[in-house]
Every structure is written in structure tokens, then in C-alpha cells.
Design a protein around this motif. Structure first.
Motif, PDB file in Angstrom:
ATOM      1  N   ILE A  31       0.841  -1.206   0.000  1.00 36.57           N
ATOM      2  CA  ILE A  31       0.000   0.000   0.000  1.00 36.57           C
ATOM      3  C   ILE A  31       0.874   1.253   0.000  1.00 36.57           C
ATOM      4  O   ILE A  31       0.613   2.207  -0.738  1.00 36.57           O
ATOM      5  CB  ILE A  31      -0.965  -0.019   1.202  1.00 36.57           C
ATOM      6  CG1 ILE A  31      -2.003  -1.117   0.999  1.00 36.57           C
ATOM      7  CG2 ILE A  31      -1.633   1.342   1.382  1.00 36.57           C
ATOM      8  CD1 ILE A  31      -2.869  -1.374   2.202  1.00 36.57           C
ATOM      9  N   GLY A  32       1.940   1.249   0.792  1.00 35.15           N
ATOM     10  CA  GLY A  32       2.852   2.387   0.811  1.00 35.15           C
ATOM     11  C   GLY A  32       3.536   2.600  -0.535  1.00 35.15           C
ATOM     12  O   GLY A  32       3.730   3.736  -0.977  1.00 35.15           O
ATOM     13  N   ALA A  33       3.903   1.512  -1.198  1.00 33.09           N
ATOM     14  CA  ALA A  33       4.520   1.627  -2.519  1.00 33.09           C
ATOM     15  C   ALA A  33       3.536   2.203  -3.529  1.00 33.09           C
ATOM     16  O   ALA A  33       3.912   3.031  -4.369  1.00 33.09           O
ATOM     17  CB  ALA A  33       5.027   0.270  -2.983  1.00 33.09           C
ATOM     18  N   GLY A  34       2.288   1.779  -3.451  1.00 32.30           N
ATOM     19  CA  GLY A  34       1.273   2.326  -4.349  1.00 32.30           C
ATOM     20  C   GLY A  34       1.065   3.806  -4.135  1.00 32.30           C
ATOM     21  O   GLY A  34       1.002   4.589  -5.093  1.00 32.30           O
ATOM     22  N   VAL A  35       0.973   4.216  -2.889  1.00 33.68           N
ATOM     23  CA  VAL A  35       0.812   5.643  -2.572  1.00 33.68           C
ATOM     24  C   VAL A  35       2.030   6.417  -3.054  1.00 33.68           C
ATOM     25  O   VAL A  35       1.912   7.504  -3.634  1.00 33.68           O
ATOM     26  CB  VAL A  35       0.593   5.832  -1.053  1.00 33.68           C
ATOM     27  CG1 VAL A  35       0.743   7.282  -0.646  1.00 33.68           C
ATOM     28  CG2 VAL A  35      -0.765   5.304  -0.647  1.00 33.68           C
ATOM     29  N   SER A  36       3.201   5.844  -2.836  1.00 34.39           N
ATOM     30  CA  SER A  36       4.430   6.507  -3.259  1.00 34.39           C
ATOM     31  C   SER A  36       4.501   6.670  -4.774  1.00 34.39           C
ATOM     32  O   SER A  36       4.888   7.720  -5.270  1.00 34.39           O
ATOM     33  CB  SER A  36       5.628   5.697  -2.762  1.00 34.39           C
ATOM     34  OG  SER A  36       6.830   6.257  -3.233  1.00 34.39           O
TER      35      SER A  36
END
Length: 79
Positions: A31-36
Motif C-alpha cells: 500500500i505504501g509503494a502504491g501511494v508513493s
């Protein structure tokens, strides 16, 4: 209740905790990678922040399971 039964319950609960930490940390990283990628021009901190949130949630769940196991609420003894 015998000692081996409580040891087995503890081992099983600890195994669930480890699996929960791995799954939630990986999910938080995804999820953090997607947001990033979509919003923050490929910064790294959202990935680690997501992993931290996942680990924190898993630790909280593990703590609740261990308390329930300690007080006999998770797996009541069979008579």
C-alpha cells in the motif's frame, strides 16, 4: 491441563503472530509503494511507514491473543 497442551497452544499462537506480522508488514509495504508511486513521486518513506503500521497492528493483535491465551479464553480446556 497438562504442560504440553499449554506449550502447544503457546507455540500455535506464536506461529499465528509471526505469520500475521509478515502478512501485515508486506501489505503495508504494498500500500505504501502504491501511494508513493501514484502521489509522492517515488519517495521511500511511505513504504516504510506502511510496513510500520502493519507491524504495529500485528503486534497489537498478538498481544490480545497472548492475553486471551494467558487467561484461558482463546482455547478453553476440554474436560
Amino acid at each position: 491441563m497438562s504442560s504440553s497442551s499449554s506449550d502447544d497452544s503457546y507455540r500455535e499462537s506464536l506461529g499465528r503472530c509471526v505469520c500475521d506480522v509478515i502478512v501485515k508488514a508486506a501489505g503495508g509495504m504494498v500500500i505504501g509503494a502504491g501511494v508513493s508511486l501514484w502521489f509522492l513521486r517515488r519517495r521511500r518513506w511511505p513504504v516504510w511507514m506502511g510496513a510500520g503500521f502493519g507491524v504495529g497492528l500485528a503486534c497489537r493483535n498478538c498481544e490480545k491473543d497472548m492475553k486471551a491465551l494467558k487467561w484461558g479464553m482463546l482455547h478453553p480446556p476440554s474436560d
